[in-house]
Motif scaffolding. Structure first.
Motif: not given
Length: 327
Positions: A243-257
């Motif tokens: 809870a005390d960390a900034t959540l970062v979601v990454t999607t490098p290279g996956v969305l085209p698939h």
């Protein structure tokens, strides 16, 4: 039915030989051209489900299991002699390119996010892009160099850089990934498969991947098998972040698939989270960009393009005016 499938194989491999392999892998260009004109091999590959018979996947599976890596004739003979194995292995595998060099493209965006960071990657494969804080970076052009706090890493990522982003090592305190079929960095077969996904002629990639696999195997992340376009699963995994960390979601290279409907569900799910979102995408892939973007691939933070980048991380062309409003 099988005749139609064989014709589709011929067309797909012909297109690959003409448009994708030239300039990158002479061997794959030769093999693909051979398949396009070989009814016997087409008949074998037609038995593979249509969404599992992409040329790079077929070639990787055959190389992983010992196919002759010289001319087409030897490779084709091996495929026909091992047809059942090829069909079964391609049917259970997917292209899961896990290139740690992508972290060199992600780092400028991660540098804009205050830490500590909880990192969640969609399409994580073996999780090699979940360790941006464990790799060393050497950017040419502006001659930027960064190392982990403990010193230079065994994994050194080299990339070209234009512009002057303020780079810093992220403080990652939690890391997790979601993948339809996660790979295990400590599993010998999975390691061989990731290495085989590297096209012949791409120097340095296998060594870089193997070194990154060692980093991940020594401190494995949380990897969850499932479909991240399922809003419930995405929220369940995200909820495990500190809870005390900034959540970062990454999607490098996956969305085209991901098919369009699933991609739209995933992007809506990410936007519903209390999280930052970092992606590397073709600029025409979706309409979530907040600014007009040029052609090619873009690195973006929360939908705001920050740079034009090589999709595998080999170059970054920074756009400082966009970055100023992305913090």
């Amino acid at each position: 039915m099988m005749q139609d499938a064989a014709a589709a194989v011929a067309q797909r491999f012909d297109r690959f030989a003409r448009e994708e392999a030239p300039g990158r892998s002479p061997l794959y260009e030769e093999w693909a051209r051979g398949v396009a004109g070989d009814p016997a091999v087409q008949a074998v590959l037609a038995r593979i489900p249509a969404d599992h018979r992409q040329p790079p996947l077929v070639f990787a599976v055959t190389r992983m299991h010992g196919a002759d890596e010289r001319g087409y004739d030897g490779w084709a003979g091996w495929v026909q002699a091992n047809a059942d194995l090829v069909v079964a292995e391609c049917g259970r595998r997917s292209i899961q390119t896990n290139e740690p060099l992508r972290c060199a493209a992600l780092l400028p965006a991660l540098s804009l996010v205050p830490g500590p960071i909880a990192l969640l990657e969609v399409g994580a494969s073996a999780g090699l892009c979940l360790y941006p804080d464990r790799y060393s970076y050497r950017y040419s052009g502006d001659e930027a160099a960064l190392d982990p706090a403990g010193g230079a890493s065994e994994v050194v990522l080299h990339a070209a850089l234009r512009g002057r982003p303020e780079l810093r090592m992220p403080e990652v305190v939690w890391r997790a990934g979601i993948d339809l079929s996660p790979l295990d960095a400590g599993d010998a077969d999975d390691r061989r498969f990731l290495a085989a996904l590297v096209w012949p002629g791409e120097e340095g990639r296998v060594e870089r991947i193997e070194a990154a696999l060692d980093v991940v195997a020594a401190d494995p992340p949380l990897l969850v098998a499932g479909d991240a376009t399922d809003d419930v699963l995405l929220k369940e995994v995200a909820a495990q972040a500190p809870a005390d960390a900034t959540l970062v979601v990454t999607t490098p290279g996956v969305l085209p698939h991901i098919p369009r409907a699933g991609r739209e569900r995933l992007l809506a799910g990410i936007r519903s989270l209390d999280a930052r979102w970092i992606t590397v995408d073709p600029v025409g892939l979706h309409d979530t960009w907040t600014d007009r973007v040029a052609s090619g691939f873009a690195l973006a933070l929360d939908g705001r393009p920050l740079a034009r980048v090589d999709p595998l991380g080999g170059s970054v062309e920074w756009q400082p005016e966009a970055a100023a409003s992305a913090v």
